[in-house]
Design a protein around this motif. Sequence first.
Motif, PDB file in Angstrom:
ATOM      1  N   VAL A 145       0.854  -1.187   0.000  1.00  0.00           N
ATOM      2  CA  VAL A 145       0.000   0.000   0.000  1.00  0.00           C
ATOM      3  C   VAL A 145       0.896   1.246   0.000  1.00  0.00           C
ATOM      4  O   VAL A 145       1.816   1.337   0.831  1.00  0.00           O
ATOM      5  CB  VAL A 145      -0.932   0.011   1.230  1.00  0.00           C
ATOM      6  N   PRO A 146       0.655   2.207  -0.879  1.00  0.00           N
ATOM      7  CA  PRO A 146       1.479   3.427  -0.894  1.00  0.00           C
ATOM      8  C   PRO A 146       1.396   4.184   0.428  1.00  0.00           C
ATOM      9  O   PRO A 146       0.354   4.185   1.102  1.00  0.00           O
ATOM     10  CB  PRO A 146       0.877   4.252  -2.038  1.00  0.00           C
ATOM     11  N   LEU A 147       2.500   4.863   0.757  1.00  0.00           N
ATOM     12  CA  LEU A 147       2.621   5.577   2.021  1.00  0.00           C
ATOM     13  C   LEU A 147       3.218   6.955   1.760  1.00  0.00           C
ATOM     14  O   LEU A 147       4.266   7.066   1.108  1.00  0.00           O
ATOM     15  CB  LEU A 147       3.527   4.777   2.968  1.00  0.00           C
ATOM     16  N   VAL A 148       2.564   7.998   2.271  1.00  0.00           N
ATOM     17  CA  VAL A 148       3.086   9.357   2.188  1.00  0.00           C
ATOM     18  C   VAL A 148       3.496   9.785   3.594  1.00  0.00           C
ATOM     19  O   VAL A 148       2.647   9.876   4.486  1.00  0.00           O
ATOM     20  CB  VAL A 148       2.055  10.336   1.608  1.00  0.00           C
ATOM     21  N   ILE A 149       4.782  10.044   3.769  1.00  0.00           N
ATOM     22  CA  ILE A 149       5.342  10.362   5.081  1.00  0.00           C
ATOM     23  C   ILE A 149       5.599  11.857   5.180  1.00  0.00           C
ATOM     24  O   ILE A 149       6.119  12.476   4.256  1.00  0.00           O
ATOM     25  CB  ILE A 149       6.664   9.603   5.308  1.00  0.00           C
ATOM     26  N   GLY A 150       5.226  12.441   6.308  1.00  0.00           N
ATOM     27  CA  GLY A 150       5.527  13.839   6.577  1.00  0.00           C
ATOM     28  C   GLY A 150       6.073  13.991   7.983  1.00  0.00           C
ATOM     29  O   GLY A 150       5.721  13.223   8.887  1.00  0.00           O
ATOM     30  N   ALA A 151       6.946  14.968   8.176  1.00  0.00           N
ATOM     31  CA  ALA A 151       7.492  15.255   9.500  1.00  0.00           C
ATOM     32  C   ALA A 151       7.907  16.710   9.540  1.00  0.00           C
ATOM     33  O   ALA A 151       8.301  17.283   8.514  1.00  0.00           O
ATOM     34  CB  ALA A 151       8.687  14.350   9.808  1.00  0.00           C
ATOM     35  N   ALA A 152       7.838  17.316  10.721  1.00  0.00           N
ATOM     36  CA  ALA A 152       8.233  18.713  10.863  1.00  0.00           C
ATOM     37  C   ALA A 152       8.623  18.999  12.299  1.00  0.00           C
ATOM     38  O   ALA A 152       7.967  18.533  13.238  1.00  0.00           O
ATOM     39  CB  ALA A 152       7.100  19.647  10.439  1.00  0.00           C
ATOM     40  N   THR A 153       9.714  19.764  12.455  1.00  0.00           N
ATOM     41  CA  THR A 153      10.143  20.280  13.755  1.00  0.00           C
ATOM     42  C   THR A 153      10.755  21.656  13.535  1.00  0.00           C
ATOM     43  O   THR A 153      11.413  21.891  12.507  1.00  0.00           O
ATOM     44  CB  THR A 153      11.193  19.371  14.435  1.00  0.00           C
ATOM     45  N   GLY A 154      10.553  22.540  14.490  1.00  0.00           N
ATOM     46  CA  GLY A 154      11.113  23.877  14.361  1.00  0.00           C
ATOM     47  C   GLY A 154      10.631  24.562  13.098  1.00  0.00           C
ATOM     48  O   GLY A 154       9.426  24.670  12.845  1.00  0.00           O
ATOM     49  N   PHE A 155      11.569  25.008  12.262  1.00  0.00           N
ATOM     50  CA  PHE A 155      11.250  25.632  10.985  1.00  0.00           C
ATOM     51  C   PHE A 155      11.380  24.655   9.815  1.00  0.00           C
ATOM     52  O   PHE A 155      11.229  25.065   8.657  1.00  0.00           O
ATOM     53  CB  PHE A 155      12.195  26.819  10.725  1.00  0.00           C
ATOM     54  N   ASP A 156      11.664  23.386  10.091  1.00  0.00           N
ATOM     55  CA  ASP A 156      12.024  22.440   9.035  1.00  0.00           C
ATOM     56  C   ASP A 156      10.984  21.340   8.877  1.00  0.00           C
ATOM     57  O   ASP A 156      10.292  20.966   9.830  1.00  0.00           O
ATOM     58  CB  ASP A 156      13.379  21.798   9.354  1.00  0.00           C
ATOM     59  N   GLY A 157      10.930  20.799   7.660  1.00  0.00           N
ATOM     60  CA  GLY A 157      10.018  19.693   7.404  1.00  0.00           C
ATOM     61  C   GLY A 157      10.536  18.790   6.315  1.00  0.00           C
ATOM     62  O   GLY A 157      11.468  19.141   5.565  1.00  0.00           O
ATOM     63  N   GLN A 158       9.946  17.602   6.217  1.00  0.00           N
ATOM     64  CA  GLN A 158      10.320  16.648   5.172  1.00  0.00           C
ATOM     65  C   GLN A 158       9.106  15.879   4.715  1.00  0.00           C
ATOM     66  O   GLN A 158       8.131  15.717   5.456  1.00  0.00           O
ATOM     67  CB  GLN A 158      11.410  15.694   5.654  1.00  0.00           C
ATOM     68  N   GLN A 159       9.178  15.426   3.473  1.00  0.00           N
ATOM     69  CA  GLN A 159       8.077  14.656   2.889  1.00  0.00           C
ATOM     70  C   GLN A 159       8.649  13.607   1.946  1.00  0.00           C
ATOM     71  O   GLN A 159       9.596  13.874   1.209  1.00  0.00           O
ATOM     72  CB  GLN A 159       7.108  15.579   2.133  1.00  0.00           C
ATOM     73  N   LEU A 160       8.076  12.400   1.994  1.00  0.00           N
ATOM     74  CA  LEU A 160       8.591  11.277   1.221  1.00  0.00           C
ATOM     75  C   LEU A 160       7.438  10.365   0.823  1.00  0.00           C
ATOM     76  O   LEU A 160       6.553  10.083   1.634  1.00  0.00           O
ATOM     77  CB  LEU A 160       9.613  10.486   2.055  1.00  0.00           C
ATOM     78  N   LEU A 161       7.465   9.897  -0.425  1.00  0.00           N
ATOM     79  CA  LEU A 161       6.511   8.893  -0.890  1.00  0.00           C
ATOM     80  C   LEU A 161       7.191   7.537  -0.954  1.00  0.00           C
ATOM     81  O   LEU A 161       8.254   7.395  -1.563  1.00  0.00           O
ATOM     82  CB  LEU A 161       5.977   9.262  -2.283  1.00  0.00           C
ATOM     83  N   VAL A 162       6.557   6.552  -0.331  1.00  0.00           N
ATOM     84  CA  VAL A 162       6.978   5.152  -0.438  1.00  0.00           C
ATOM     85  C   VAL A 162       5.871   4.415  -1.185  1.00  0.00           C
ATOM     86  O   VAL A 162       4.711   4.455  -0.774  1.00  0.00           O
ATOM     87  CB  VAL A 162       7.187   4.522   0.959  1.00  0.00           C
ATOM     88  N   ASP A 163       6.217   3.771  -2.302  1.00  0.00           N
ATOM     89  CA  ASP A 163       5.191   3.075  -3.096  1.00  0.00           C
ATOM     90  C   ASP A 163       5.619   1.635  -3.346  1.00  0.00           C
ATOM     91  O   ASP A 163       6.295   1.340  -4.344  1.00  0.00           O
ATOM     92  CB  ASP A 163       4.957   3.797  -4.423  1.00  0.00           C
ATOM     93  N   PRO A 164       5.259   0.715  -2.457  1.00  0.00           N
ATOM     94  CA  PRO A 164       5.691  -0.681  -2.593  1.00  0.00           C
ATOM     95  C   PRO A 164       5.145  -1.374  -3.840  1.00  0.00           C
ATOM     96  O   PRO A 164       5.598  -2.482  -4.160  1.00  0.00           O
ATOM     97  CB  PRO A 164       5.136  -1.341  -1.313  1.00  0.00           C
ATOM     98  N   ARG A 165       4.186  -0.742  -4.528  1.00  0.00           N
ATOM     99  CA  ARG A 165       3.694  -1.319  -5.780  1.00  0.00           C
ATOM    100  C   ARG A 165       4.780  -1.287  -6.852  1.00  0.00           C
ATOM    101  O   ARG A 165       4.720  -2.033  -7.826  1.00  0.00           O
ATOM    102  CB  ARG A 165       2.458  -0.556  -6.262  1.00  0.00           C
ATOM    103  N   ASN A 166       5.743  -0.385  -6.666  1.00  0.00           N
ATOM    104  CA  ASN A 166       6.880  -0.272  -7.575  1.00  0.00           C
ATOM    105  C   ASN A 166       8.082  -0.974  -6.944  1.00  0.00           C
ATOM    106  O   ASN A 166       8.518  -0.595  -5.858  1.00  0.00           O
ATOM    107  CB  ASN A 166       7.193   1.208  -7.828  1.00  0.00           C
TER     108      ASN A 166
END
Length: 253
Positions: A145-166
């Motif tokens: 199942v595809p997964l969209v990950i997000g995280a943020a602390t302070g002034f910073d953030g990150q985002q990543l897509l994990v797609d196990p179908r690929n």
Amino acid sequence: MLTTQEQLKYSRQIMMGKIGEQGQIALRNAKVLIVGVGGLGNPVSLYLAAAGVGTLYLADGDNIELSNLPRQIQFDEQDINQNKADVAAEKLSTQFPDSNIEAIDEMLDQELCDYYVPQVDLVLDCSDNIQTRYLINQACVTHTVPLVIGAATGFDGQQLLVDPRNKDSACYHCLFPTSLKAPTNNCQTLGILGPVLAIIGGMQALQAIKVLTADGSENNVQINKLNLYDGLANQWQQFNMKKQQNCNVCGNK
């Protein structure tokens, strides 16, 4: 086929060539699990319900606190000490009656992951707990199942897509193997500003909509791209990732 009401309501989305009527139907038929209904889960759930996603499962075992209110924009002081998932589900159901909203008012464990993840088309990790991130990542890889990950602390953030179908998609464990001790800081230790969460949550929602409306021929759903946001410099950076063949989670997939 969309109803006349749906065509009018979602007209600004439908007129976009990469969505169209078929994309809007795909959103209506989609089932999405949002893990964490805090600073990221608030804007993510609002945007996905507003976009017409048919079913949203909201999972969070925490209760609302006064210190949450500056950034968790669905909640107010009358909601303090109530469960986040329950309150958000009630408010979203009232504001967006087209969507079926279900609250899971406890923290996800292995059993709940194995129950809900196979039922949905997409999972969004809006949690702030590293062990939860590993758990969700493992479940999504296991159940493809595809997964969209997000995280943020302070002034910073990150985002990543994990797609196990690929088969070439890296996973969160490729980025932060447990042996390397992934970063454990969160907003409780480093602080956070609401607008940073809005930016990262918006990116998660955008990625989710692209995944759910992709028809297989689109190339706008990019795997193996870690997006980092620096709110102080107002800059985005994108780093290429590679699936680790020796990854304990996805390496043998």
